[in-house]
Scaffold this motif. Structure first.
Motif, PDB file in Angstrom:
ATOM      1  N   LEU A  30      42.994  44.578  44.071  1.00  0.00           N
ATOM      2  CA  LEU A  30      43.231  44.081  42.670  1.00  0.00           C
ATOM      3  C   LEU A  30      42.687  42.840  42.369  1.00  0.00           C
ATOM      4  O   LEU A  30      42.011  42.643  41.254  1.00  0.00           O
ATOM      5  CB  LEU A  30      44.890  43.852  42.795  1.00  0.00           C
ATOM      6  CG  LEU A  30      45.687  45.152  42.605  1.00  0.00           C
ATOM      7  CD1 LEU A  30      47.308  44.966  43.069  1.00  0.00           C
ATOM      8  CD2 LEU A  30      45.443  46.020  41.514  1.00  0.00           C
ATOM      9  N   ARG A  31      42.596  41.862  43.304  1.00  0.00           N
ATOM     10  CA  ARG A  31      41.845  40.709  43.044  1.00  0.00           C
ATOM     11  C   ARG A  31      40.486  40.679  42.973  1.00  0.00           C
ATOM     12  O   ARG A  31      39.802  40.227  42.096  1.00  0.00           O
ATOM     13  CB  ARG A  31      42.519  39.725  43.911  1.00  0.00           C
ATOM     14  CG  ARG A  31      43.864  39.244  43.775  1.00  0.00           C
ATOM     15  CD  ARG A  31      44.506  38.161  44.798  1.00  0.00           C
ATOM     16  NE  ARG A  31      43.393  36.896  44.474  1.00  0.00           N
ATOM     17  CZ  ARG A  31      43.742  36.133  43.704  1.00  0.00           C
ATOM     18  NH1 ARG A  31      44.595  36.366  42.547  1.00  0.00           N
ATOM     19  NH2 ARG A  31      43.040  34.982  43.303  1.00  0.00           N
ATOM     20  N   ASP A  33      38.268  43.163  43.578  1.00  0.00           N
ATOM     21  CA  ASP A  33      37.428  44.501  43.109  1.00  0.00           C
ATOM     22  C   ASP A  33      37.701  44.628  41.508  1.00  0.00           C
ATOM     23  O   ASP A  33      36.681  44.901  40.760  1.00  0.00           O
ATOM     24  CB  ASP A  33      37.438  45.828  43.787  1.00  0.00           C
ATOM     25  CG  ASP A  33      37.289  45.709  45.126  1.00  0.00           C
ATOM     26  OD1 ASP A  33      36.483  44.645  45.753  1.00  0.00           O
ATOM     27  OD2 ASP A  33      37.598  46.657  45.993  1.00  0.00           O
ATOM     28  N   LEU A  34      38.692  44.540  41.289  1.00  0.00           N
ATOM     29  CA  LEU A  34      39.175  44.720  39.547  1.00  0.00           C
ATOM     30  C   LEU A  34      39.391  43.490  38.894  1.00  0.00           C
ATOM     31  O   LEU A  34      39.565  43.547  37.851  1.00  0.00           O
ATOM     32  CB  LEU A  34      40.364  45.719  39.660  1.00  0.00           C
ATOM     33  CG  LEU A  34      40.377  46.964  40.587  1.00  0.00           C
ATOM     34  CD1 LEU A  34      41.812  47.595  40.292  1.00  0.00           C
ATOM     35  CD2 LEU A  34      39.238  47.756  39.978  1.00  0.00           C
ATOM     36  N   GLY A  35      39.339  42.318  39.638  1.00  0.00           N
ATOM     37  CA  GLY A  35      39.255  41.223  38.685  1.00  0.00           C
ATOM     38  C   GLY A  35      40.738  40.712  38.231  1.00  0.00           C
ATOM     39  O   GLY A  35      41.171  39.993  37.324  1.00  0.00           O
ATOM     40  N   LEU A  36      41.744  41.339  38.988  1.00  0.00           N
ATOM     41  CA  LEU A  36      43.114  41.147  38.212  1.00  0.00           C
ATOM     42  C   LEU A  36      43.820  40.056  39.059  1.00  0.00           C
ATOM     43  O   LEU A  36      44.776  40.177  40.234  1.00  0.00           O
ATOM     44  CB  LEU A  36      44.054  42.365  38.564  1.00  0.00           C
ATOM     45  CG  LEU A  36      43.644  43.402  37.462  1.00  0.00           C
ATOM     46  CD1 LEU A  36      44.361  44.911  37.688  1.00  0.00           C
ATOM     47  CD2 LEU A  36      43.668  43.197  35.943  1.00  0.00           C
ATOM     48  N   THR A  37      43.542  38.790  38.884  1.00  0.00           N
ATOM     49  CA  THR A  37      43.832  37.676  39.692  1.00  0.00           C
ATOM     50  C   THR A  37      45.504  37.219  39.515  1.00  0.00           C
ATOM     51  O   THR A  37      45.709  36.289  40.026  1.00  0.00           O
ATOM     52  CB  THR A  37      43.143  36.558  39.344  1.00  0.00           C
ATOM     53  OG1 THR A  37      42.907  36.379  38.141  1.00  0.00           O
ATOM     54  CG2 THR A  37      41.565  36.778  40.013  1.00  0.00           C
ATOM     55  N   GLY A  38      46.209  38.069  38.591  1.00  0.00           N
ATOM     56  CA  GLY A  38      47.499  37.590  38.464  1.00  0.00           C
ATOM     57  C   GLY A  38      48.515  37.576  39.734  1.00  0.00           C
ATOM     58  O   GLY A  38      49.334  37.093  39.772  1.00  0.00           O
ATOM     59  N   THR A  39      48.043  38.790  40.374  1.00  0.00           N
ATOM     60  CA  THR A  39      48.475  38.924  41.570  1.00  0.00           C
ATOM     61  C   THR A  39      48.366  37.762  42.595  1.00  0.00           C
ATOM     62  O   THR A  39      46.872  37.960  43.035  1.00  0.00           O
ATOM     63  CB  THR A  39      48.399  40.339  42.250  1.00  0.00           C
ATOM     64  OG1 THR A  39      48.742  41.238  40.899  1.00  0.00           O
ATOM     65  CG2 THR A  39      49.086  40.717  43.573  1.00  0.00           C
ATOM     66  N   HIS A  40      49.103  37.098  43.130  1.00  0.00           N
ATOM     67  CA  HIS A  40      48.640  35.858  44.019  1.00  0.00           C
ATOM     68  C   HIS A  40      48.573  36.371  45.387  1.00  0.00           C
ATOM     69  O   HIS A  40      49.440  37.135  45.798  1.00  0.00           O
ATOM     70  CB  HIS A  40      49.582  34.779  43.820  1.00  0.00           C
ATOM     71  CG  HIS A  40      49.371  34.068  42.318  1.00  0.00           C
ATOM     72  ND1 HIS A  40      50.026  33.142  41.830  1.00  0.00           N
ATOM     73  CD2 HIS A  40      48.144  34.323  41.539  1.00  0.00           C
ATOM     74  CE1 HIS A  40      49.499  32.926  40.657  1.00  0.00           C
ATOM     75  NE2 HIS A  40      48.586  33.654  40.146  1.00  0.00           N
ATOM     76  N   VAL A  41      47.966  35.519  46.024  1.00  0.00           N
ATOM     77  CA  VAL A  41      47.579  35.661  47.851  1.00  0.00           C
ATOM     78  C   VAL A  41      48.706  34.541  48.299  1.00  0.00           C
ATOM     79  O   VAL A  41      48.395  33.352  47.803  1.00  0.00           O
ATOM     80  CB  VAL A  41      46.313  35.531  48.189  1.00  0.00           C
ATOM     81  CG1 VAL A  41      46.251  35.559  49.772  1.00  0.00           C
ATOM     82  CG2 VAL A  41      45.284  36.477  47.477  1.00  0.00           C
ATOM     83  N   GLY A  42      49.750  34.884  48.890  1.00  0.00           N
ATOM     84  CA  GLY A  42      50.404  33.839  49.394  1.00  0.00           C
ATOM     85  C   GLY A  42      50.395  33.955  50.987  1.00  0.00           C
ATOM     86  O   GLY A  42      49.154  33.376  51.653  1.00  0.00           O
ATOM     87  N   CYS A  43      51.399  34.271  51.431  1.00  0.00           N
ATOM     88  CA  CYS A  43      51.453  34.287  52.964  1.00  0.00           C
ATOM     89  C   CYS A  43      50.457  35.367  53.670  1.00  0.00           C
ATOM     90  O   CYS A  43      50.100  35.620  54.792  1.00  0.00           O
ATOM     91  CB  CYS A  43      52.791  34.453  53.341  1.00  0.00           C
ATOM     92  SG  CYS A  43      53.493  36.158  53.136  1.00  0.00           S
ATOM     93  N   ARG A  61      54.778  44.711  48.193  1.00  0.00           N
ATOM     94  CA  ARG A  61      54.090  43.557  48.446  1.00  0.00           C
ATOM     95  C   ARG A  61      52.461  44.242  48.508  1.00  0.00           C
ATOM     96  O   ARG A  61      52.164  44.990  49.559  1.00  0.00           O
ATOM     97  CB  ARG A  61      54.401  43.171  49.808  1.00  0.00           C
ATOM     98  CG  ARG A  61      56.035  42.751  49.994  1.00  0.00           C
ATOM     99  CD  ARG A  61      56.282  41.448  49.097  1.00  0.00           C
ATOM    100  NE  ARG A  61      57.095  40.652  49.626  1.00  0.00           N
ATOM    101  CZ  ARG A  61      58.591  40.544  49.213  1.00  0.00           C
ATOM    102  NH1 ARG A  61      58.604  41.069  47.749  1.00  0.00           N
ATOM    103  NH2 ARG A  61      59.324  39.913  49.672  1.00  0.00           N
ATOM    104  N   ALA A  62      51.795  43.761  47.617  1.00  0.00           N
ATOM    105  CA  ALA A  62      50.398  44.357  47.882  1.00  0.00           C
ATOM    106  C   ALA A  62      49.601  43.804  48.914  1.00  0.00           C
ATOM    107  O   ALA A  62      48.627  44.440  49.250  1.00  0.00           O
ATOM    108  CB  ALA A  62      49.611  43.757  46.315  1.00  0.00           C
ATOM    109  N   CYS A  63      50.071  42.947  49.647  1.00  0.00           N
ATOM    110  CA  CYS A  63      49.374  42.438  50.971  1.00  0.00           C
ATOM    111  C   CYS A  63      49.765  43.359  51.975  1.00  0.00           C
ATOM    112  O   CYS A  63      48.895  43.381  53.204  1.00  0.00           O
ATOM    113  CB  CYS A  63      49.817  40.973  51.192  1.00  0.00           C
ATOM    114  SG  CYS A  63      51.562  40.847  51.952  1.00  0.00           S
ATOM    115  N   LEU A  64      50.548  44.207  51.990  1.00  0.00           N
ATOM    116  CA  LEU A  64      51.311  45.030  53.157  1.00  0.00           C
ATOM    117  C   LEU A  64      50.784  46.580  52.726  1.00  0.00           C
ATOM    118  O   LEU A  64      51.017  47.364  53.751  1.00  0.00           O
ATOM    119  CB  LEU A  64      52.614  45.023  53.292  1.00  0.00           C
ATOM    120  CG  LEU A  64      53.122  43.534  53.738  1.00  0.00           C
ATOM    121  CD1 LEU A  64      54.689  43.729  53.723  1.00  0.00           C
ATOM    122  CD2 LEU A  64      52.478  42.997  55.134  1.00  0.00           C
TER     123      LEU A  64
END
Length: 166
Positions: A30-31, A33-43, A61-64
């Protein structure tokens, strides 16, 4: 032999092709490859909820989640909420009730709330409080976030009742 897979992701109503390694997370696609940076990287461990998106209308959770797991799903990010430069009712409510401070956790809370209200449009304050406990905020103390979600639920219920009687 390539260990990358061509996948098609349906994100915010649009199909996107991506060539990904099997271990690449949905968050990274999302961040990066697609440039959708509203979804944040946290933990990056599924604890904080900053990367929450909707996958088939369920908060995830997109990180999982691996990107290849999301191939046939409908994915919504925070960018899906506002239209034509206008804030959604939920975004406006967060602003009106001061449900954001630094803003880092806000996209995750917005998507968590959007998914929660879709399932429980008539949720009470305690149910909302329990739902938002899944995400972490280091600034507001949750009270204003709960206020914002409760106000949105109330407005949506009133609008739905008004439509039903019209």
């Amino acid at each position: 032999m390539s260990d990358r897979h061509l996948i098609v992701l349906n994100v915010n109503g649009e199909a996107h092709e991506a060539l990904v390694e099997p271990r690449k997370t949905l968050l990274d696609v999302l961040r990066h490859d697609l440039g959708l940076t509203g979804t944040h990287v946290g933990c990056e461990h599924g604890v904080c909820g900053a990367c929450t998106v909707l996958v088939d209308e369920e908060p995830v959770r997109a990180c999982l989640m691996f990107a290849v797991q999301a191939e046939s799903a409908e994915i919504r990010t925070v960018e899906s909420l506002g239209r034509d430069g206008e804030l959604s009712d939920l975004q406006r409510s967060f602003s009106e009730h001061h449900g954001l401070q630094c803003g880092f956790c806000t996209p995750g809370f917005l998507m968590l709330a959007e998914g929660f209200l879709a399932q429980r449009p008539d949720a009470g304050r305690e149910e909302i409080r329990e739902a938002v406990s899944a995400n972490l905020c280091r600034c507001t103390g949750y009270q204003t976030i709960v206020d914002a979600i409760e106000a949105t639920a109330t407005r949506r219920c009133h609008a739905q009742q008004k439509e039903a009687t019209a």
